[in-house]
Write a protein that holds these residues in place. Sequence first.
Motif, PDB file in Angstrom:
ATOM      1  N   VAL A  30      21.065  31.738  67.955  1.00 13.28           N
ATOM      2  CA  VAL A  30      20.397  32.468  69.043  1.00 13.28           C
ATOM      3  C   VAL A  30      18.925  32.038  69.047  1.00 13.28           C
ATOM      4  CG1 VAL A  30      19.830  34.728  70.009  1.00 13.28           C
ATOM      5  CG2 VAL A  30      21.960  34.441  68.716  1.00 13.28           C
ATOM      6  N   PRO A  31      18.515  31.230  70.036  1.00 14.26           N
ATOM      7  CA  PRO A  31      17.130  30.743  70.065  1.00 14.26           C
ATOM      8  C   PRO A  31      16.181  31.806  70.624  1.00 14.26           C
ATOM      9  CG  PRO A  31      18.288  29.983  72.002  1.00 14.26           C
ATOM     10  CD  PRO A  31      19.302  30.765  71.195  1.00 14.26           C
ATOM     11  N   GLY A  32      14.888  31.520  70.566  1.00 11.15           N
ATOM     12  CA  GLY A  32      13.904  32.396  71.211  1.00 11.15           C
ATOM     13  C   GLY A  32      14.100  32.407  72.717  1.00 11.15           C
ATOM     14  N   LEU A  33      14.392  31.248  73.275  1.00  9.09           N
ATOM     15  CA  LEU A  33      14.802  31.111  74.680  1.00  9.09           C
ATOM     16  C   LEU A  33      15.545  29.792  74.813  1.00  9.09           C
ATOM     17  CD1 LEU A  33      11.814  30.154  77.035  1.00  9.09           C
ATOM     18  CD2 LEU A  33      11.687  29.989  74.577  1.00  9.09           C
ATOM     19  N   THR A  34      16.432  29.694  75.802  1.00 12.66           N
ATOM     20  CA  THR A  34      17.325  28.527  75.836  1.00 12.66           C
ATOM     21  C   THR A  34      16.680  27.268  76.407  1.00 12.66           C
ATOM     22  OG1 THR A  34      18.135  29.405  77.922  1.00 12.66           O
ATOM     23  CG2 THR A  34      19.510  29.780  75.973  1.00 12.66           C
ATOM     24  N   THR A  35      15.634  27.421  77.239  1.00 10.68           N
ATOM     25  CA  THR A  35      15.145  26.257  77.987  1.00 10.68           C
ATOM     26  C   THR A  35      13.929  25.584  77.345  1.00 10.68           C
ATOM     27  OG1 THR A  35      13.861  27.802  79.312  1.00 10.68           O
ATOM     28  CG2 THR A  35      15.975  27.102  80.220  1.00 10.68           C
ATOM     29  N   ASP A  36      13.582  25.975  76.149  1.00 16.84           N
ATOM     30  CA  ASP A  36      12.404  25.454  75.460  1.00 16.84           C
ATOM     31  C   ASP A  36      12.816  24.221  74.638  1.00 16.84           C
ATOM     32  OD1 ASP A  36      10.479  25.099  73.413  1.00 16.84           O
ATOM     33  OD2 ASP A  36      10.036  27.228  73.287  1.00 16.84           O
ATOM     34  N   ALA A  37      12.113  23.097  74.838  1.00 12.88           N
ATOM     35  CA  ALA A  37      12.465  21.851  74.137  1.00 12.88           C
ATOM     36  C   ALA A  37      12.513  22.048  72.616  1.00 12.88           C
ATOM     37  CB  ALA A  37      11.467  20.756  74.496  1.00 12.88           C
ATOM     38  N   PHE A  38      11.703  22.959  72.116  1.00 20.04           N
ATOM     39  CA  PHE A  38      11.715  23.227  70.670  1.00 20.04           C
ATOM     40  C   PHE A  38      13.110  23.698  70.224  1.00 20.04           C
ATOM     41  CE2 PHE A  38      11.405  26.340  67.240  1.00 20.04           C
ATOM     42  CZ  PHE A  38      10.745  25.619  66.250  1.00 20.04           C
ATOM     43  N   TYR A  39      13.677  24.669  70.953  1.00 18.27           N
ATOM     44  CA  TYR A  39      14.979  25.218  70.539  1.00 18.27           C
ATOM     45  C   TYR A  39      16.126  24.282  70.925  1.00 18.27           C
ATOM     46  CZ  TYR A  39      12.336  29.431  69.588  1.00 18.27           C
ATOM     47  OH  TYR A  39      11.411  30.313  69.093  1.00 18.27           O
ATOM     48  N   ILE A  40      15.937  23.498  71.984  1.00 20.13           N
ATOM     49  CA  ILE A  40      16.962  22.504  72.350  1.00 20.13           C
ATOM     50  C   ILE A  40      17.074  21.487  71.208  1.00 20.13           C
ATOM     51  CG2 ILE A  40      17.472  20.624  73.987  1.00 20.13           C
ATOM     52  CD1 ILE A  40      16.165  22.470  76.176  1.00 20.13           C
ATOM     53  N   THR A  41      15.922  21.126  70.651  1.00 23.63           N
ATOM     54  CA  THR A  41      15.915  20.172  69.535  1.00 23.63           C
ATOM     55  C   THR A  41      16.489  20.816  68.275  1.00 23.63           C
ATOM     56  OG1 THR A  41      13.929  19.277  70.545  1.00 23.63           O
ATOM     57  CG2 THR A  41      14.431  18.539  68.310  1.00 23.63           C
ATOM     58  N   MET A  42      16.179  22.090  68.077  1.00 23.95           N
ATOM     59  CA  MET A  42      16.763  22.799  66.931  1.00 23.95           C
ATOM     60  C   MET A  42      18.292  22.789  67.024  1.00 23.95           C
ATOM     61  SD  MET A  42      16.345  26.762  65.775  1.00 23.95           S
ATOM     62  CE  MET A  42      14.594  26.732  65.587  1.00 23.95           C
ATOM     63  N   ASN A  43      18.803  22.999  68.241  1.00 22.27           N
ATOM     64  CA  ASN A  43      20.256  22.998  68.434  1.00 22.27           C
ATOM     65  C   ASN A  43      20.841  21.613  68.147  1.00 22.27           C
ATOM     66  OD1 ASN A  43      22.793  24.059  69.162  1.00 22.27           O
ATOM     67  ND2 ASN A  43      22.553  23.293  71.254  1.00 22.27           N
ATOM     68  N   ARG A  44      20.093  20.564  68.487  1.00 22.09           N
ATOM     69  CA  ARG A  44      20.573  19.201  68.185  1.00 22.09           C
ATOM     70  C   ARG A  44      20.779  19.048  66.675  1.00 22.09           C
ATOM     71  NH1 ARG A  44      17.492  14.901  67.297  1.00 22.09           N
ATOM     72  NH2 ARG A  44      15.617  15.547  68.400  1.00 22.09           N
ATOM     73  N   GLN A  90       7.878  15.895  75.259  1.00 22.90           N
ATOM     74  CA  GLN A  90       7.391  14.652  75.880  1.00 22.90           C
ATOM     75  C   GLN A  90       6.117  14.894  76.703  1.00 22.90           C
ATOM     76  OE1 GLN A  90       8.833  11.487  75.351  1.00 22.90           O
ATOM     77  NE2 GLN A  90       6.873  10.910  76.284  1.00 22.90           N
ATOM     78  N   SER A  91       6.048  16.056  77.384  1.00 23.53           N
ATOM     79  CA  SER A  91       4.873  16.320  78.237  1.00 23.53           C
ATOM     80  C   SER A  91       3.583  16.330  77.413  1.00 23.53           C
ATOM     81  CB  SER A  91       5.050  17.657  78.970  1.00 23.53           C
ATOM     82  OG  SER A  91       5.462  18.660  78.056  1.00 23.53           O
ATOM     83  N   ILE A  92       3.635  16.890  76.221  1.00 25.29           N
ATOM     84  CA  ILE A  92       2.418  16.924  75.390  1.00 25.29           C
ATOM     85  C   ILE A  92       2.125  15.532  74.834  1.00 25.29           C
ATOM     86  CG2 ILE A  92       1.432  17.861  73.240  1.00 25.29           C
ATOM     87  CD1 ILE A  92       1.950  20.501  74.346  1.00 25.29           C
ATOM     88  N   VAL A  93       3.186  14.824  74.480  1.00 25.96           N
ATOM     89  CA  VAL A  93       2.982  13.451  73.985  1.00 25.96           C
ATOM     90  C   VAL A  93       2.344  12.603  75.095  1.00 25.96           C
ATOM     91  CG1 VAL A  93       4.189  11.403  73.136  1.00 25.96           C
ATOM     92  CG2 VAL A  93       4.830  13.679  72.304  1.00 25.96           C
ATOM     93  N   ASP A  94       2.784  12.794  76.332  1.00 27.75           N
ATOM     94  CA  ASP A  94       2.163  12.070  77.456  1.00 27.75           C
ATOM     95  C   ASP A  94       0.684  12.441  77.569  1.00 27.75           C
ATOM     96  OD1 ASP A  94       4.601  10.985  78.003  1.00 27.75           O
ATOM     97  OD2 ASP A  94       5.045  12.285  79.720  1.00 27.75           O
ATOM     98  N   ASN A  95       0.386  13.717  77.322  1.00 29.95           N
ATOM     99  CA  ASN A  95      -1.021  14.156  77.386  1.00 29.95           C
ATOM    100  C   ASN A  95      -1.861  13.569  76.256  1.00 29.95           C
ATOM    101  OD1 ASN A  95      -0.485  15.611  79.680  1.00 29.95           O
ATOM    102  ND2 ASN A  95      -0.384  17.606  78.662  1.00 29.95           N
ATOM    103  N   ILE A  96      -1.221  13.212  75.147  1.00 27.49           N
ATOM    104  CA  ILE A  96      -1.957  12.516  74.076  1.00 27.49           C
ATOM    105  C   ILE A  96      -2.255  11.089  74.546  1.00 27.49           C
ATOM    106  CG2 ILE A  96      -1.809  11.598  71.717  1.00 27.49           C
ATOM    107  CD1 ILE A  96      -0.061  14.074  71.051  1.00 27.49           C
ATOM    108  N   SER A  97      -1.251  10.445  75.136  1.00 22.97           N
ATOM    109  CA  SER A  97      -1.450   9.070  75.614  1.00 22.97           C
ATOM    110  C   SER A  97      -2.548   9.012  76.659  1.00 22.97           C
ATOM    111  CB  SER A  97      -0.162   8.519  76.222  1.00 22.97           C
ATOM    112  OG  SER A  97       0.868   8.590  75.278  1.00 22.97           O
ATOM    113  N   SER A  98      -2.631  10.046  77.499  1.00 27.19           N
ATOM    114  CA  SER A  98      -3.643  10.012  78.572  1.00 27.19           C
ATOM    115  C   SER A  98      -5.017  10.467  78.080  1.00 27.19           C
ATOM    116  CB  SER A  98      -3.200  10.908  79.732  1.00 27.19           C
ATOM    117  OG  SER A  98      -3.367  12.266  79.360  1.00 27.19           O
TER     118      SER A  98
END
Length: 323
Positions: A31-45, A256-264
């Motif tokens: 049971v994640p904190g919320l289903t649509t958060d990349a953090f919990y999607i990765t945890m499920n992986r 990925q969005s934050i990683v893109d913000n590091i690149s920029s």
Amino acid sequence: MKNLIKSAAFAAALGAGGAASAQEDITITLVPGLTTDAFYITMNRGAQAAADALGINVDFQGAEEFDPVLQTPVLDAVIARGPDAILIAPTDSTQMIEPLRRASEAGIPVITVDTFIDDGMYQDGAGDGDFPLSYVASDNVGGGRMAARFMAEEIGGEGKVYVSNVRPGISTTDQREEGFLAEMEENYPDIEVLETQYNENDASLAASQFQAVLARNPDIAGVFGANLFSALGAGNGVENADMIDQVTVIAFDAPQSIVDNISSGLVDAAIAQHPAEIGYFGVMAAYAALTGQSVPTSIGTGFTVIDADNVGDEDIAKFIYSE
Ligand code: T6T
């Protein structure tokens, strides 16, 4: 009691039909904190990888927002289905104690992942929320201290900063803020930490809060986004104000969005948690408990810091969260 019965059933199944058929019968619900958060999607992986390795089932059931009022009915429905164990990221350290006690009283072993209930010290005989078997997570106080050190280095040890955070009562983000403030207080006397801005996990609100802080403090030097949505929103606020060169953004989490913000150049550093590791070891801990092994009451997972120097490295890619 049900644990013992389940273990007995498991042993009987092993005797009768061999390991594979017994294991296929084990279902653990995450049971994640919320289903649509990349953090919990990765945890499920990571959880699914462990399930595949063990030949068991892990299902993923959560709410669409990070909110104990929404998480509780999801949890009640999970309890009613009677999985062999529950892995959960409780969305409030106090409010989720009673809902989780219902799982424990139904005989379902509970392990918390990412966030904790009560004081996070389980099975030590103290506190109302002592019943989970284990807590599998990042060191969030340590991560907050890391964020403060990166911030201090980027702004040259002086200036005004603030924490963009979700809401009080969430163990992870509370601890990140605690670590950040402690590190600043102990080691950086020339950095002024302004009042924390709470955004309810809403990146748009975090962005508009940056504008408001800037209006009151035109010399603002940095913002620490204490989770994915806080960091994304704070970065957007800085970009909208055209202050990328003046304001340092340190992010917790690495979609990925934050990683893109590091690149920029918008975000200066991201402290990537290892959510897949949390999911993997959470499932392993539950499996150990279900098969009669003892389980550590806490399992710590790692961090990887991503910044402009390593953002393009091949071995960094595996730490970017799945969407
Ligand atoms: O930062 C993670 C998680 O660790 C925290 O408990 C809640 O927010 C995230 O899921 C990111 O959105």
